[in-house]
Write a protein that holds these residues in place. Sequence first.
Motif, PDB file in Angstrom:
ATOM      1  N   VAL A 164     -14.874  45.904  40.827  1.00 27.80           N
ATOM      2  CA  VAL A 164     -14.875  44.449  40.977  1.00 27.80           C
ATOM      3  C   VAL A 164     -14.857  43.785  39.602  1.00 27.80           C
ATOM      4  O   VAL A 164     -14.059  42.893  39.326  1.00 27.80           O
ATOM      5  CB  VAL A 164     -16.122  43.990  41.767  1.00 27.80           C
ATOM      6  N   VAL A 165     -15.729  44.260  38.735  1.00 25.78           N
ATOM      7  CA  VAL A 165     -15.891  43.616  37.437  1.00 25.78           C
ATOM      8  C   VAL A 165     -14.676  43.856  36.539  1.00 25.78           C
ATOM      9  O   VAL A 165     -14.204  42.954  35.861  1.00 25.78           O
ATOM     10  CB  VAL A 165     -17.172  44.141  36.758  1.00 25.78           C
ATOM     11  N   LYS A 166     -14.166  45.088  36.559  1.00 27.43           N
ATOM     12  CA  LYS A 166     -13.087  45.401  35.622  1.00 27.43           C
ATOM     13  C   LYS A 166     -11.699  45.111  36.180  1.00 27.43           C
ATOM     14  O   LYS A 166     -10.788  44.810  35.433  1.00 27.43           O
ATOM     15  CB  LYS A 166     -13.158  46.882  35.224  1.00 27.43           C
ATOM     16  N   GLY A 168     -11.084  43.433  39.462  1.00 25.73           N
ATOM     17  CA  GLY A 168     -10.964  42.415  40.495  1.00 25.73           C
ATOM     18  C   GLY A 168     -10.664  42.981  41.869  1.00 25.73           C
ATOM     19  O   GLY A 168     -10.120  42.300  42.730  1.00 25.73           O
TER      20      GLY A 168
ATOM     21  N   SER B 104     -10.614  37.212  33.319  1.00 24.95           N
ATOM     22  CA  SER B 104     -11.249  38.444  33.773  1.00 24.95           C
ATOM     23  C   SER B 104     -11.136  38.559  35.287  1.00 24.95           C
ATOM     24  O   SER B 104     -11.421  37.602  36.005  1.00 24.95           O
ATOM     25  CB  SER B 104     -12.721  38.441  33.381  1.00 24.95           C
ATOM     26  N   PRO B 105     -10.732  39.740  35.783  1.00 26.34           N
ATOM     27  CA  PRO B 105     -10.669  39.917  37.240  1.00 26.34           C
ATOM     28  C   PRO B 105     -12.039  39.748  37.898  1.00 26.34           C
ATOM     29  O   PRO B 105     -12.128  39.502  39.084  1.00 26.34           O
ATOM     30  CB  PRO B 105     -10.181  41.350  37.407  1.00 26.34           C
ATOM     31  N   ALA B 106     -13.105  39.888  37.099  1.00 26.36           N
ATOM     32  CA  ALA B 106     -14.448  39.738  37.668  1.00 26.36           C
ATOM     33  C   ALA B 106     -14.690  38.310  38.150  1.00 26.36           C
ATOM     34  O   ALA B 106     -15.618  38.060  38.897  1.00 26.36           O
ATOM     35  CB  ALA B 106     -15.497  40.120  36.634  1.00 26.36           C
ATOM     36  N   ASP B 107     -13.852  37.371  37.709  1.00 27.89           N
ATOM     37  CA  ASP B 107     -14.035  35.981  38.122  1.00 27.89           C
ATOM     38  C   ASP B 107     -13.192  35.605  39.338  1.00 27.89           C
ATOM     39  O   ASP B 107     -13.071  34.426  39.675  1.00 27.89           O
ATOM     40  CB  ASP B 107     -13.728  35.037  36.949  1.00 27.89           C
ATOM     41  N   ASN B 108     -12.637  36.614  40.014  1.00 20.16           N
ATOM     42  CA  ASN B 108     -11.843  36.335  41.212  1.00 20.16           C
ATOM     43  C   ASN B 108     -12.623  35.554  42.250  1.00 20.16           C
ATOM     44  O   ASN B 108     -12.071  34.725  42.960  1.00 20.16           O
ATOM     45  CB  ASN B 108     -11.378  37.652  41.859  1.00 20.16           C
ATOM     46  N   ARG B 147      -3.216  47.904  37.550  1.00 21.10           N
ATOM     47  CA  ARG B 147      -3.990  47.904  38.802  1.00 21.10           C
ATOM     48  C   ARG B 147      -5.043  46.810  38.860  1.00 21.10           C
ATOM     49  O   ARG B 147      -5.865  46.787  39.760  1.00 21.10           O
ATOM     50  CB  ARG B 147      -4.648  49.279  39.056  1.00 21.10           C
ATOM     51  N   LYS B 148      -5.037  45.911  37.887  1.00 18.03           N
ATOM     52  CA  LYS B 148      -5.999  44.822  37.933  1.00 18.03           C
ATOM     53  C   LYS B 148      -5.502  43.767  38.916  1.00 18.03           C
ATOM     54  O   LYS B 148      -4.342  43.367  38.866  1.00 18.03           O
ATOM     55  CB  LYS B 148      -6.184  44.201  36.547  1.00 18.03           C
ATOM     56  N   ARG B 149      -6.416  43.317  39.766  1.00 20.04           N
ATOM     57  CA  ARG B 149      -6.055  42.285  40.727  1.00 20.04           C
ATOM     58  C   ARG B 149      -6.675  40.972  40.306  1.00 20.04           C
ATOM     59  O   ARG B 149      -7.856  40.911  39.997  1.00 20.04           O
ATOM     60  CB  ARG B 149      -6.558  42.647  42.121  1.00 20.04           C
ATOM     61  N   ARG B 150      -5.852  39.953  40.280  1.00 18.98           N
ATOM     62  CA  ARG B 150      -6.359  38.629  39.921  1.00 18.98           C
ATOM     63  C   ARG B 150      -6.027  37.637  41.013  1.00 18.98           C
ATOM     64  O   ARG B 150      -4.913  37.623  41.538  1.00 18.98           O
ATOM     65  CB  ARG B 150      -5.743  38.156  38.603  1.00 18.98           C
TER      66      ARG B 150
END
Lengths: 319, 312
Positions: A164-166, A168, B104-108, B147-150
Motif C-alpha cells: 500500500v505504502v510503496k 498504492g 506517492s502511491p501511499a496517498d491513493n 507496478r505502482k498504482r496511483r
Amino acid sequence: MGSGRWSTDVYSAAASYRAASGTSAFAYSDGGAREAHPALDPHGVGKRESRDSDEHPLSTPIAVLFDVTGSMGGVPRTLQTKLPQLLGLLTRKGYATDPHILFGAVGDATCDRVPLQIGQFESDNRMDEDLARIVLEGGGGGQKTESYELAMYFMARHTALDSVVKRGRRGYLFLIGDEMPYPRVSPREVKKVIGDDLGEPIGTEQIIAELRRSFDVYYLIPAAAGWGGDAEIRKRWRALLGQNVLELDDLDAVCETIALTVGLGEDAIDLDAGLADLVEAGSAHHGTVGKALAPLQRGAVVRGGALPVGDAASGNERL
Amino acid sequence: MSTFAEAVVLIERAGTFTELTGGRVAEEAYRSWVKLVHPDAVGTAERATATAIFAKLSRLYAERGATVLRTSHGTYRVGDLVATGDIADLSAVDGGWLVKVPRSPADNDLMAAEAEALQRLRDKGDPKFRPYAPKLIESFVHEGGDRKRRRVTVLERLDGFVPLSRLDRELDWRDAAWMWRRLLTGLGWAHRAGVVHGAVVEEHVLIHPGEHGLALVDWCYSGSPVAAVVKRRRDAYPPEVLKHKTATPATDIYMATGLMTRLVGDGLPAALRRFADGCRYDAPRMRPQDAWRLLGELDELLGPRKFRPFTL
C-alpha cells in the motif's frame, strides 16, 4: 514477517506427520486449548507486517479470517484442510506477485473465550502452522451476529503493508462466515481483546471505510454454514460491502474463489481467462467460482503513458 | 509490413507510435506508413478503411513523446505542470482540465477521498453553488511499468483563480469581508451535502479577484476519521483533528475563521475579532455548527454591502 520460501517438502512433511500420528489438523484446539495460542493472540500486538524483501520484492498481502463459532458447523475444519492450498494456487497461476498470507479466526467477543485470533503474514509453511493453532470456538450466541467488526478494527489499525505504502496496491481481506457484524466496535472489547484504549465506540460502517484504505474487503458466505442462506445477513453485508459479498455454494472451491478474486483485483486475469485456467488445472469448481465471482467484473486499470510524477517532498502528515 | 491489409491490422492494434517505428527514426517510419495507408494511395474499395486508419496513424504520430492516458471515458494528453500541491502535482490536459497525480502511491486513499467528496457535492449538493468547488471529470487507477498504482483524478481547471497563499500583504478587512462571506457560503453548501472539507487553509481556498469569486479545492482531507493533515499548517487545526482524528462542520468553521483572521492580521476591527473568537472554541460543540446561519450573523455585523474592487 513475510519472508521465507514455500517449500512443498516441508508442508508434505507436516501433513504426513499429522496423518501418521493421527492427530487432527486442529491439534492445538483439540488438545483442549481454551485461549488463543500466543502466536495468534492479538493482545498487545503492534502491527502485523507485510514487508517487501530481497526475496519478495513485490509483496501482495492477503488475509483470510474465518468464523469459528458453532453456527458454522463443520465448515472451519473443511477450511483448515483447503486453505493451505491457497499459496500454491496463487503462485502457480501468477495471479499475484509474492503473496503474503495471514490466517485468523473470528468468534463472538460478547460470550466467547477466544473472540479473535490473528496469525502473521507468511510466505511459507508457517502459515499452515498458524492454521493448525486456531482454536475452534463452537460457541457464539444464537443471535446471528459475531465480532467481525472487532476483526476489521484490528486489520484496519494493526497492519502495516508495504504494497500500500510503496505501490498504492491494497491488500485483500477475505472474511468467511455466516453472520452479521455488531453495529459498532466496542471500546470495552477492544481493550480486553486487543489492548487499545478507545475513547468512544466506532461505527462498523466507519471502521470499514478506514479498513478499505488498506484492503479490498470481501465477505464469503458458505452455503453449507448454519445461516448460509439467510436473507437478512446477506442484505446487511451487501449494504456494507456492496458487490464484494460472495456466496460460496461449494466449500471445496474456497481457494479457487479467493485466488481468482485476487487475480481479478490485481488485473492479472479477466474472469473468463481465470475460469479457463481452472479447467486447465483440473479443478472441478469453475462453475461454482464463476457464479460467485460474476459480480466482480470491473473496469480495467489504465496502463501505458508514463505519468508525470513530481519529486517534491510530501506536504502532509499522517495522523 | 508490405500490404495494406497488414498495415491496417498493425496500426489498429498500436497504442503508441513507438510500436510502429520498428527501430527506425519516427519521421522515416511515419513516411513509410503513409505510403501504405494514405487514402490517395489505395483503391476506391479501401478508401473508407484507409481514411480511418490514416487518421489514427496521424494522431499517434502527433502524440509521440507526450504522455497520453486512455481511459474508458476519454483520452488525456498530458501537458505542462501547472501546480504542485501537498501530495500531488497538477498538469494541464486538453479541454481546459487538469490531471492530478499523487507523488506517492501511499496517498491513493486521499485521492480517492477527494474524488468521493467532489462526486457527493455534485450528487447531493444544491447545483446553484457548484462554482464553489471544481468539477470532477474522472477518477481512475493508473498502473505504471513499475507496478505502482496511483489514483489519478481529472478536474476542471479554474482559470483566473489564485490561492490565498499567494497574497503577499495583510488584507484590508473590507476586502476580507467578501471572501469570508463566500467561504461560509461554500462550506454551508458542502456541509448540507454531507461533506466536510477538513483542511480549510490558505493553499486550498482560491479566489477570483475580479469577479469576487471563491472556490474550495483539494478535498483530499475530507472524510472521517481524518487520515492526514497539511504539515506546514499543523497549527491551523482544531484539537479534535489532531487528538481524535475527527472532523465535523464545526471543524471547517474553526479553520475558516482562523484563516480569515490570519489574512487580516492586526487590522481586524474589535467586533469582528469577537465574532472570530466566538467561532474558535476548543470544544467543537461550543462552536457554531451551521455555516449559513453564521453567515447571517456575519452579515448583521458587516452592515450594508458595497462593492469594493479588489486587485492582488
